[in-house]
Each structure stands twice: as structure tokens, then as C-alpha cells.
Design a protein around this motif. Structure first.
Motif, mmCIF file in Angstrom:
data_model
loop_
_atom_site.group_PDB
_atom_site.id
_atom_site.type_symbol
_atom_site.label_atom_id
_atom_site.label_comp_id
_atom_site.label_asym_id
_atom_site.label_seq_id
_atom_site.Cartn_x
_atom_site.Cartn_y
_atom_site.Cartn_z
ATOM 1 N N THR A 111 -15.882 7.525 16.140
ATOM 2 C CA THR A 111 -16.296 8.802 16.720
ATOM 3 C C THR A 111 -17.721 8.712 17.258
ATOM 4 O O THR A 111 -18.263 9.675 17.746
ATOM 5 C CB THR A 111 -16.248 9.916 15.671
ATOM 6 O OG1 THR A 111 -17.113 9.544 14.593
ATOM 7 C CG2 THR A 111 -14.837 10.113 15.145
ATOM 8 N N ASP A 112 -18.323 7.530 17.136
ATOM 9 C CA ASP A 112 -19.719 7.373 17.531
ATOM 10 C C ASP A 112 -19.906 7.613 19.037
ATOM 11 O O ASP A 112 -19.296 6.935 19.847
ATOM 12 C CB ASP A 112 -20.176 5.963 17.164
ATOM 13 C CG ASP A 112 -21.687 5.835 17.137
ATOM 14 O OD1 ASP A 112 -22.351 6.677 17.765
ATOM 15 O OD2 ASP A 112 -22.179 4.908 16.490
ATOM 16 N N ALA A 113 -20.730 8.589 19.378
ATOM 17 C CA ALA A 113 -20.942 8.914 20.786
ATOM 18 C C ALA A 113 -22.283 8.382 21.282
ATOM 19 O O ALA A 113 -22.699 8.674 22.386
ATOM 20 C CB ALA A 113 -20.871 10.412 20.996
ATOM 21 N N THR A 133 -24.349 5.911 22.894
ATOM 22 C CA THR A 133 -24.210 4.705 23.705
ATOM 23 C C THR A 133 -25.545 4.015 23.917
ATOM 24 O O THR A 133 -25.603 3.019 24.625
ATOM 25 C CB THR A 133 -23.602 5.037 25.081
ATOM 26 O OG1 THR A 133 -24.432 6.008 25.710
ATOM 27 C CG2 THR A 133 -22.204 5.597 24.949
ATOM 28 N N ASP A 177 -25.632 0.447 25.749
ATOM 29 C CA ASP A 177 -26.204 0.537 27.094
ATOM 30 C C ASP A 177 -27.480 -0.300 27.211
ATOM 31 O O ASP A 177 -27.731 -0.911 28.253
ATOM 32 C CB ASP A 177 -26.491 1.996 27.469
ATOM 33 C CG ASP A 177 -25.211 2.778 27.721
ATOM 34 O OD1 ASP A 177 -24.165 2.131 27.932
ATOM 35 O OD2 ASP A 177 -25.250 4.018 27.693
ATOM 36 N N ALA A 182 -18.363 5.317 25.157
ATOM 37 C CA ALA A 182 -18.351 5.830 23.785
ATOM 38 C C ALA A 182 -16.960 6.223 23.322
ATOM 39 O O ALA A 182 -16.070 6.464 24.125
ATOM 40 C CB ALA A 182 -19.282 7.033 23.680
ATOM 41 N N GLN A 183 -16.808 6.275 22.010
ATOM 42 C CA GLN A 183 -15.611 6.787 21.360
ATOM 43 C C GLN A 183 -14.346 6.074 21.824
ATOM 44 O O GLN A 183 -13.327 6.682 22.111
ATOM 45 C CB GLN A 183 -15.508 8.302 21.563
ATOM 46 C CG GLN A 183 -16.713 9.002 20.943
ATOM 47 C CD GLN A 183 -16.649 10.494 21.009
ATOM 48 O OE1 GLN A 183 -16.046 11.047 21.918
ATOM 49 N NE2 GLN A 183 -17.250 11.162 20.054
ATOM 50 N N VAL A 204 -24.031 5.608 14.402
ATOM 51 C CA VAL A 204 -23.807 6.580 13.323
ATOM 52 C C VAL A 204 -23.408 5.851 12.044
ATOM 53 O O VAL A 204 -22.522 4.997 12.048
ATOM 54 C CB VAL A 204 -22.719 7.587 13.722
ATOM 55 C CG1 VAL A 204 -22.284 8.426 12.525
ATOM 56 C CG2 VAL A 204 -23.226 8.502 14.816
ATOM 57 N N GLN A 213 -23.202 7.634 8.866
ATOM 58 C CA GLN A 213 -22.808 8.559 7.804
ATOM 59 C C GLN A 213 -21.616 7.999 7.046
ATOM 60 O O GLN A 213 -20.654 7.536 7.633
ATOM 61 C CB GLN A 213 -22.426 9.903 8.444
ATOM 62 C CG GLN A 213 -22.867 11.083 7.645
ATOM 63 C CD GLN A 213 -24.252 11.530 8.060
ATOM 64 O OE1 GLN A 213 -24.889 10.866 8.860
ATOM 65 N NE2 GLN A 213 -24.724 12.640 7.537
ATOM 66 N N ARG A 214 -21.689 8.062 5.747
ATOM 67 C CA ARG A 214 -20.601 7.580 4.886
ATOM 68 C C ARG A 214 -20.155 6.173 5.264
ATOM 69 O O ARG A 214 -18.964 5.855 5.247
ATOM 70 C CB ARG A 214 -19.392 8.522 4.970
ATOM 71 C CG ARG A 214 -19.653 9.885 4.367
ATOM 72 C CD ARG A 214 -18.565 10.851 4.769
ATOM 73 N NE ARG A 214 -19.088 12.208 4.788
ATOM 74 C CZ ARG A 214 -19.027 13.028 3.762
ATOM 75 N NH1 ARG A 214 -18.452 12.668 2.661
ATOM 76 N NH2 ARG A 214 -19.521 14.235 3.848
ATOM 77 N N ARG A 231 -28.606 -0.095 11.710
ATOM 78 C CA ARG A 231 -28.488 -0.074 10.254
ATOM 79 C C ARG A 231 -27.636 -1.208 9.687
ATOM 80 O O ARG A 231 -27.216 -1.157 8.549
ATOM 81 C CB ARG A 231 -27.904 1.266 9.788
ATOM 82 C CG ARG A 231 -28.851 2.435 9.930
ATOM 83 C CD ARG A 231 -29.806 2.509 8.750
ATOM 84 N NE ARG A 231 -30.959 3.318 9.051
ATOM 85 C CZ ARG A 231 -31.987 2.894 9.786
ATOM 86 N NH1 ARG A 231 -32.008 1.690 10.295
ATOM 87 N NH2 ARG A 231 -33.010 3.677 10.026
#
Lengths: 246, 533
Positions: A112-114, A116, A120, A147-148, A172, A174-175, A207
């Protein structure tokens, strides 16, 4: 020079700074609690230079202090660059000579990472840190899916383009979404391709831990600050130089 | 703001820019009027009171629209077939009808003659009730503000909450309001833009944000009402009407009294690869609902600067602001509802970066003197060096103070490192307070030299923007699409090429038939009476 200590303003002073919040209202006791935490973390003596109530029932601290720990730089293990850094011109020449066709790179952000920004920075001509992106390399054919992108879409695009390498960016986290997505991606490629035909899998993002490539099932992990030139050089090293040598 | 230009801008140029924006936008509005989408139809059913979802979590509005579409297509709208079935006595209410329809025990058809008249009036009554709820919520907001008071100063301090769990978001939002936030934005889960349905109920699982649902809206608004009472000032709530469900989320926001909504005319197309026609149709309906609900929209020009160079792309921001303004006003929004966006994203290593930022922000202020403007903090050049980031945020705040921004999204020094900690938020608010207290009135003394760097740069950006609008106006494609669609398709905006016949959500678009009827559109298209600030 293998044993060192943090440096404040004098060699060997061991000075560090630290900030944190404790879930208690500001008081003398709270400041004492901050010193206690710093002591337990190895700061001795520790000096609370700033304490401020934050919200209800919280206090923010800035602490300076001296740590007694020694750092042994010989015992540090990191992933060093194990390939030569090439200019775009050198990379183009190597591909032309070694491969006799353009090297195909398919890239995108999966899940779902948008964001770019990362992909890019590496792929767009615009580039990053003063280096032009991979689109600038005459002998590289770059397909940026954006993306995505779903994993099946990525595999399908890699097949359709006969990709030599697949570049995936994950911002992204998260979790641990970046780790989960990467494992899903590498598993899908292992399933879709025989081992010797699989495109080179490269993943990057701020990360990631560079040492995790085996765990994630990819050929290389790039982390923050990576430039297009480094990525291009790696691709040439693994896909052209290695093949010519063998 | 003074009526004469402090930047030496020729008013004829401003008129020309607006004329071009209208010429580019008008064919798109015509196109939007000729089409409907599944989300517009679902929003209409939501206004008529159809909520909830089946055991699998698929909303009843999706079930019902899909069933009607299977029987008679989307091109006539769902209102006539649905209320025809109700008038015929197929079910007592919309919920039962949706259940029967998803079980396959109702056949829908397009009514004619008398039956059509009856269906039309029954649907208008049902949808009208939803619009009246939106009107009542708007009046309630106005009364609430009169009673407890409004945000004490401008810019409004805008803070973000994003835990993924609505029950964690609520105490965080209340704490942020107590710490000084005038506006709370609940960031959505990353994937929601591309869901073709609105999730249901209170949610506790999200990625980098919390799902926008009607129940989450209600819970958060109720909590902020409590906090507003306690603080003696009305705390506004923001969410996102973007992605595939813009119209539905706009309807839910109106029904649950949200106060501001992110709503950009081209963001979904360029950055989410959503089909251009789908986006423009959905956008127009959602903005009509926002206009009615007294909601302030926030546009997304910051996105242009996070993907392209902020100096080279400065004029794309101005161009997008002009287009957003045209589309917003056409949909009935007033100047005070236009939180046109821009952002502080120039590379700090560029010489004179601060003067360039100031020039761009002043240009926006001067072009849109009555709009609140939404000022967004640096993200791209926040490197993880939190100390340098704190300084950048201070300069960002200073531009905000000097250019009279209406809405200031508070920058966090830990941008790109962690989701903001309690202490990060506190430090960020100290930064804003210091700058506003120290320099909030500096704009009284600050007049850029008419031929100086700042005024010259502002005029240059406007000129480039006019040039770009003119180029868009003359763009063409083989299919004979409106120029703006051709321009989006050939990559005029950044490197992203988005053809009109591609992109997500295209299968949810239909050209309207002669018989098309939508009671919500009828009400929203009618000239409104005396709705003021």
C-alpha cells in the motif's frame, strides 16, 4: 585506534546527550527519576539540564552525562561495498561489452506504500544527491511502475519486460510492512522463476538493515543515502562483470 | 490584504490566469456532468440513510448498487430502479431491499411514466432528509462556535493523529487539542484511497493511519465536542475525501459534522493512478456536498513538490491552485472554504531558498486573498538530523507568519524518523508559538522591494503558470478528449502519464442516459438560498 569513547570537547571525556519523556508530573522526584534512568543506561555522572512538563502527567528531559563504555571498532560488523563504483559512462560501456544488449530494470513501490520518493530518486533522470537516475544510463532500460504495485503485477511486468533486475522501494514501515512486503515479493519471484533465471532482486528504503538480504530472500538491500550510481554499479557488478568472469 | 499588489503583479495577468483556468476546467465540468460513478450512486443511497454492511463487511450500498447495475446498468442512476422497487412493495425499507437484492430475490427495472414519477418523488424525499441532516449539522457547528468560541487566532494550528486505532486516536487528539491544536486531522490508513468501498464501524487496525468510517467520524467528533466545551474553543476535525470513495466520504463527513476535508482535483489521478474521468466526476459531487455542509476543503499541492524539484515545479503549484479554485467555485464552494495548499519543500542547500519560499507563499496569498490557504511543512529535506529539522521548521513557521496563512500544518522535527512522540509535538508547538509571538505581526512592516528578488521571482512563477495553463489549453490527443485530459495523459504534470482510458476505478464510470435521475444532484445543483458563513 580501535578502542574509542564518545567525544564532547576533550578526547576521552565520554560525553553524550539524551532526551526522553517520563510519565509523571514534573517535580524534584521526577528529575531524580531521570537521573536514575540515565545512571542505569551507563551515564555517570548524569546532569539533567532541562525538565519541562508536557501534557498532563508527563515530563520531558534533556540529560548530559559521561558514559564509561568503550567502543571497539574492530568488533563492528557492517556490509561494506563489495563492488567497484562506476561512472555512468563506465557502466554503459561495461553493459555494452559484456551483455551486448540493454540491461532491463523494472522498479516500483509494492504493497500500500504510496511513497515514490525512494524509487524515483534512484530511477528518474532527476536522480539524487547530484547523481542522475538510472533512466539517464543509455544502456539501461528502466520501467518504473510507480506506487502501490501488487506483487503479481510486479512479477507479470518483470516477465513481460524480461527484466534482468527488479528494484523495490519501501518507505512505510508501520507494523513492519516493509519486511512483510519484501518477503512476499521475493517468495513470489522464487515461485515464478527457476532459480537460475530469476531476476536480481534489490530492495531499498530508509528503514532497512543492509545485513538482512538473506533473511528477506533478496540479493541486496540498500538503505538510506544510497545513490543511483551505487545501484547502477551493483547491477553491473552482479549482472555483467560476474557473468563475464564466469 | 491590500487591493494593490505588493509584488508588482499586473492585475490583467491575474485575470488572464483565471480565464485560462476556466477555459481548461469548463470542458471537464461538462464531462463530469455527463457521467456518473458507482461511488456517486452509493453516496446518494447513504444520504437516503442506507448504512451498515453484510456479514462479510461489504457495505449494503455496494450490494445494492451492484444488484441494480446487474439488472439495468449504471447509466440511469440507481435512484429510479431502487425507489420503484420500494414503491412496488418489494421491501419495507432500503436495508431490507439491499438484503433481498444481494440474495437475488429482487429484480430491478427502470420505471416509466407514472411509476417513474412516483419513484422520483419518493427518492427525492428520502435523499432530501439526508441533505437536511447535513444542513442541521452545519447549523449546529455555527451555533456551537457562537456558544463556546472559535480558534483564538490565525493561523489555525493543525496537528495530525495517526495510530491506526480510533480508540488510541481519541485521547491523542484530545491531548493535542489541549496542547493548542485548533484542527485535528486523522490520517487515513495508507491503502484506503484504493478501496472501492468505505469500511464500516469503529476500527482498530490500520497501516500508518486509521480507516475513515462513519462510526470513527462520529466517535472522534463527539470526543472533540467534549474537549471544545472544556477548552472554550471549537476544535475542528479533518479527514480525507480522496481516492475511489470521495463522494461517499464527503457525504459521511457532512452527516457527521466534520469541519475540513482534504479534497484535491487531480491528486487521485496523478499520485494514485485513479482513472481521470472517475476522479473528476467523484470530485465534483464531493465538493458539492462539502459546499452544502460548510466544510473547508484542503487541496494537495504539497504533493507536486515532494515528487519534483520545488523550485522548478513552483509554477505547477500555482497552476493546480488556480484549477482547484475553478473546480471548487463551480461546485458551489466559497472563498472562505478554499484551503488551497502549498508547502515549504525547497532544498535548504539552494542559495536564497528562504527568499524563494517567501516569494512562492506571497504569490499564493496575493492570488487568493480571501482563501484561508493551507501551509505545509518540510518533509523532503528532513533528513533525520532533528536539530537541523527544528531550525527548518522555524523558518517554515516564519514564512507562515509573514504570509498570513490560514491553516498551518505543524512540522515535526522527527519527520521521516518516527510518528510524532508526545515530546515532538510539544517542541513543535513551542516552535510555532515562539515564531508567532516574536514575528506574527512582522508582515505589517514587511514590504518586498518591487524590483527585488522576491517580487521578481513571484512574477516569474505566475508567468510560468500562465504559460503552462496556455499549453494545457492547447493540448490535444487522438481521442479528442478535453485538453486537460490530454495534458494529464501526455505527462504535462510531472513524469506521470495518466491516459483517460486507463487507471483504477474506470469500470465504475458510466455515461448518463436520457433517463438518468439522481435526487442528490438535483438538490445540490439547485441554486442555494442564503447559506452564509
Amino acid at each position: 585506534m580501535s578502542i574509542i569513547r564518545p567525544y564532547g570537547d576533550t578526547t576521552g571525556d565520554g560525553m553524550v546527550q539524551l532526551s526522553f519523556t517520563l510519565p509523571m508530573p514534573h517535580s524534584k522526584v521526577a528529575e531524580g527519576a531521570a537521573v536514575q534512568l540515565a545512571n542505569k543506561m551507563g551515564m555517570e555522572p548524569a546532569l539533567v539540564v532541562h525538565a519541562k512538563p508536557v501534557g498532563e502527567g508527563f515530563t520531558f528531559f534533556v540529560v548530559y552525562g559521561r558514559v564509561s563504555h568503550l567502543v571497539d571498532t574492530d568488533a563492528v560488523s557492517v556490509v561494506e561495498r563489495d563492488y567497484p563504483l562506476l561512472t555512468p559512462k563506465e557502466a554503459n560501456a561495461a553493459i555494452k561489452q559484456g551483455l551486448r544488449r540493454r540491461l532491463v530494470v523494472v522498479g516500483g513501490c509494492i504493497g500500500t506504500d504510496a511513497h515514490t520518493v525512494g524509487i524515483d530518486a534512484i530511477l528518474n533522470i532527476k536522480g539524487f544527491a547530484g547523481e542522475k537516475g538510472l533512466e539517464y544510463y543509455r544502456e539501461l532500460k528502466v520501467v518504473n511502475l510507480g506506487a502501490q504495485v501488487s506483487v503479481p503485477e510486479l512479477v507479470a511486468a518483470a516477465r513481460a519486460e524480461k527484466a534482468d533486475a527488479v528494484l523495490v522501494s519501501q518507505v512505510v514501515t508501520q507494523r513492519d510492512a516493509h519486511l512483510l512486503n519484501t518477503r512476499e515479493m521475493s517468495a513470489a519471484f522464487r515461485e515464478a522463476y527457476p532459480a537460475d533465471r530469476r531476476p536480481l532482486l534489490v530492495v531499498g528504503g530508509p528503514r532497512f538493515d543492509e545485513a538482512m538480504s538473506a533473511d528477506l530472500g533478496v540479493d541486496r538491500v540498500f538503505t538510506r543515502g544510497t545513490t543511483p550510481g551505487e545501484v547502477a554499479s551493483f547491477l553491473v557488478h552482479r549482472l555483467v562483470s560476474a557473468k563475464v568472469a564466469s | 490584504m491590500a487591493t494593490t499588489s505588493t509584488l508588482g503583479i499586473d492585475r490583467a495577468d491575474v485575470r488572464r490566469a483565471r480565464t485560462l483556468a476556466r477555459q481548461v476546467g469548463k470542458p471537464i465540468v461538462d464531462l463530469a456532468r455527463r457521467h456518473t460513478t458507482v461511488s456517486v450512486e452509493r453516496a446518494t443511497l447513504r444520504l437516503a440513510g442506507l448504512d451498515g454492511a453484510d456479514a462479510e463487511g461489504t457495505p449494503w450500498v455496494n450490494r445494492l448498487v451492484d444488484a441494480v447495475r446487474a439488472d439495468c446498468g449504471l447509466e440511469h442512476g440507481v435512484a429510479l430502479p431502487v425507489w420503484d422497487a420500494l414503491v412496488r412493495g418489494e421491501a419495507d425499507d432500503l436495508h431490507v431491499l439491499a438484503q433481498k437484492a444481494s440474495a437475488g430475490s429482487v429484480r430491478f427495472s427502470l420505471p416509466e411514466g407514472r411509476a417513474a414519477t412516483r419513484a422520483r418523488s419518493a427518492s427525492s424525499k428520502a435523499v432530501g432528509a439526508g441533505i437536511r441532516t447535513i444542513d442541521r449539522q452545519r447549523a449546529r457547528r455555527e451555533k456551537f462556535i457562537k456558544r463556546v468560541g472559535d480558534a483564538p487566532r490565525k493561523p489555525w494550528i493543525y496537528l495530525i493523529v495517526a495510530t491506526g486505532d480510533i480508540h488510541e486516536d481519541i485521547p491523542q487528539a484530545q491531548a493535542a487539542a489541549r496542547a493548542g491544536a485548533d484542527v485535528i486531522a486523522v490520517i487515513r490508513s495508507t491503502g484506503q484511497s484504493l478501496l472501492d468501498f468505505v469500511p464500516e464501524g469503529a476500527t482498530r487496525e490500520g497501516f500508518a493511519g486509521t480507516y475513515a468510517t462513519q462510526e470513527n467520524f462520529r466517535l472522534m467528533r463527539a470526543a472533540l465536542d467534549e474537549t471544545s466545551q472544556e477548552l472554550g474553543r471549537y476544535v475542528r476535525l479533518t479527514n480525507y475525501a480522496s481516492g475511489l470513495c470521495m463522494p461517499e466520504i464527503a457525504a459521511l463527513a457532512g452527516l457527521e459534522r466534520l469541519d475540513m476535508m482534504l479534497n484535491d482535483s487531480m491528486y487521485g489521478i496523478l499520485f494514485r493512478d485513479i482513472n481521470p474521468i472517475r476522479t473528476f466526476v467523484d470530485q465534483r459531487f464531493s465538493r458539492q456536498v462539502h459546499a452544502r455542509a460548510g466544510i473547508i476543503i484542503n487541496t494537495g499541492e504539497d504533493n507536486y513538490l515532494t515528487t519534483a524539484d520545488a523550485v522548478e515545479a513552483a509554477h505547477t503549484v500555482t497552476t493546480s491552485q488556480l484549477l482547484n479554485e475553478y473546480f471548487a467555485k463551480e461546485a458551489g464552494l466559497e472563498d472562505w472554504q478554499l484551503g488551497l495548499g502549498h508547502a515549504f519543500e525547497i532544498d535548504p542547500d539552494v542559495p536564497d531558498s528562504f527568499r524563494l519560499e517567501l516569494a512562492h507563499a506571497l504569490l499564493a496569498r496575493e492570488l487568493f486573498p480571501e482563501a484561508p490557504l493551507k501551509w505545509m511543512p518540510p518533509t523532503r529535506h528532513m533528513t533525520g538530523d532533528i536539530f537541523r529539522g527544528y531550525l527548518l521548521d522555524a523558518f517554515f513557521n516564519l514564512v507562515g507568519a509573514l504570509t498570513d496563512q490560514g491553516i498551518l500544518l505543524v512540522g515535526m522535527m522527527t519527520e521521516a524518523v518516527v510518528t510524532p512522540w508526545l515530546s515532538d509535538r510539544d517542541l513543535a508547538l513551542q516552535n510555532v508559538r515562539y515564531v508567532m509571538n516574536a514575528a506574527g505581526n512582522l508582515r505589517e512592516d514587511f514590504h518586498p522591494a518591487p524590483d527585488g528578488f522576491i517580487a521578481t521571482r513571484a512574477r516569474q512563477v505566475l508567468a510560468e503558470s500562465i504559460q503552462l495553463l496556455d499549453q494545457i489549453r492547447n493540448d490535444t490527443d487522438a481521442a479528442g478528449d478535453p485538453p486537460l485530459l490530454a495534458a494529464i495523459a501526455d505527462g504535462t504534470f510531472g513524469l506521470m502519464k495518466r491516459p483517460a482510458d486507463r487507471g483504477k476505478g474506470l469500470d465504475g464510470v458510466a455515461a448518463k442516459s436520457e433517463a438518468y435521475f439522481n435526487p442528490a444532484t438535483e438538490i445540490l445543483d439547485a441554486p442555494k438560498q442564503g447559506a452564509g458563513k
